[in-house]
Design a protein around this motif. Structure first.
Motif: not given
Length: 206
Positions: A183-184, A187-188, A190-191, A197, A200, A203
């Motif tokens: 998940q980390r 998330n990175q 996506e940034v 995303k 839920k 991705y």
């Protein structure tokens, strides 16, 4: 990718080929395949089985495990065979060949001519030599070192339908990491802009 059926151009490549004598003995419909750098020359997603001989350019062949680990199998330049294993065995679901630069191959359909190929002893000798060399090379390969981020990218690109990861827990199991680690990374990503995303736990690789 471009297919070229021009008989004069195809004949010119065959005449220059190291394997001209054997190719000239095959009663098959040859054509040329041209690829740009980065295009997949062979992959599990392709429905058509092709036998291809590299005549110009080079390619990289690699194996992607289910956990996203990438193994470099070999690199191919002029005279390298693709599809030799497909003549005898079911197509591998994990082996990819990618053009390392602009690439031109002499090609023909395996399925259309399989039985005829089995009856040509000179052609089979070439295939045996090719497969023996590849098996020898595979005994010395190691997995390419890869960070978890690289493995996630490989996993999404090559193992996920439509390059879309669905389900964090299941993907983490295949990647041999925790759901929190995955998940980390997502998330990175996506940034950074290399994943989007969709919902839920879903991705898509960009």
């Amino acid at each position: 990718m471009e297919r070229i059926y021009d008989k004069k151009e195809v004949a010119a490549y065959i005449a220059k080929s190291k394997y001209y004598t054997v190719l000239d003995s095959l009663n098959v419909d040859f054509y040329l395949m041209r690829y740009e750098k980065g295009e997949l020359v062979s992959s599990p997603f392709q429905n058509e089985l092709l036998f291809q001989i590299v005549e110009q350019g080079s390619l990289n062949i690699y194996f992607i495990r289910n956990d996203g680990t990438r193994y470099s199998l070999s690199s191919g330049t002029t005279d390298y065979f693709l599809g030799d294993m497909d003549i005898f065995y079911p197509k591998s679901s994990n082996i990819y060949a990618e053009a390392a630069e602009s690439l031109t191959c002499i090609s023909f359909s395996i399925e259309k001519y399989r039985e005829m190929l089995f009856s040509n002893s000179e052609f089979l000798v070439l295939i045996c030599n090719s497969l023996s060399a590849k098996i020898g090379a595979m005994t010395t390969i190691d997995a390419a070192p890869a960070s978890l981020t690289e493995r996630v990218i490989f996993y999404m690109r090559y193992k996920c339908s439509d390059q879309t990861l669905k389900g964090i827990e299941q993907a983490a199991f295949h990647l041999h990491c925790s759901a929190r680690q995955l998940q980390r990374i997502l998330n990175q990503g996506e940034v950074s802009g290399w994943v989007k995303k969709l919902g839920k736990g879903t991705y898509r690789l960009i």
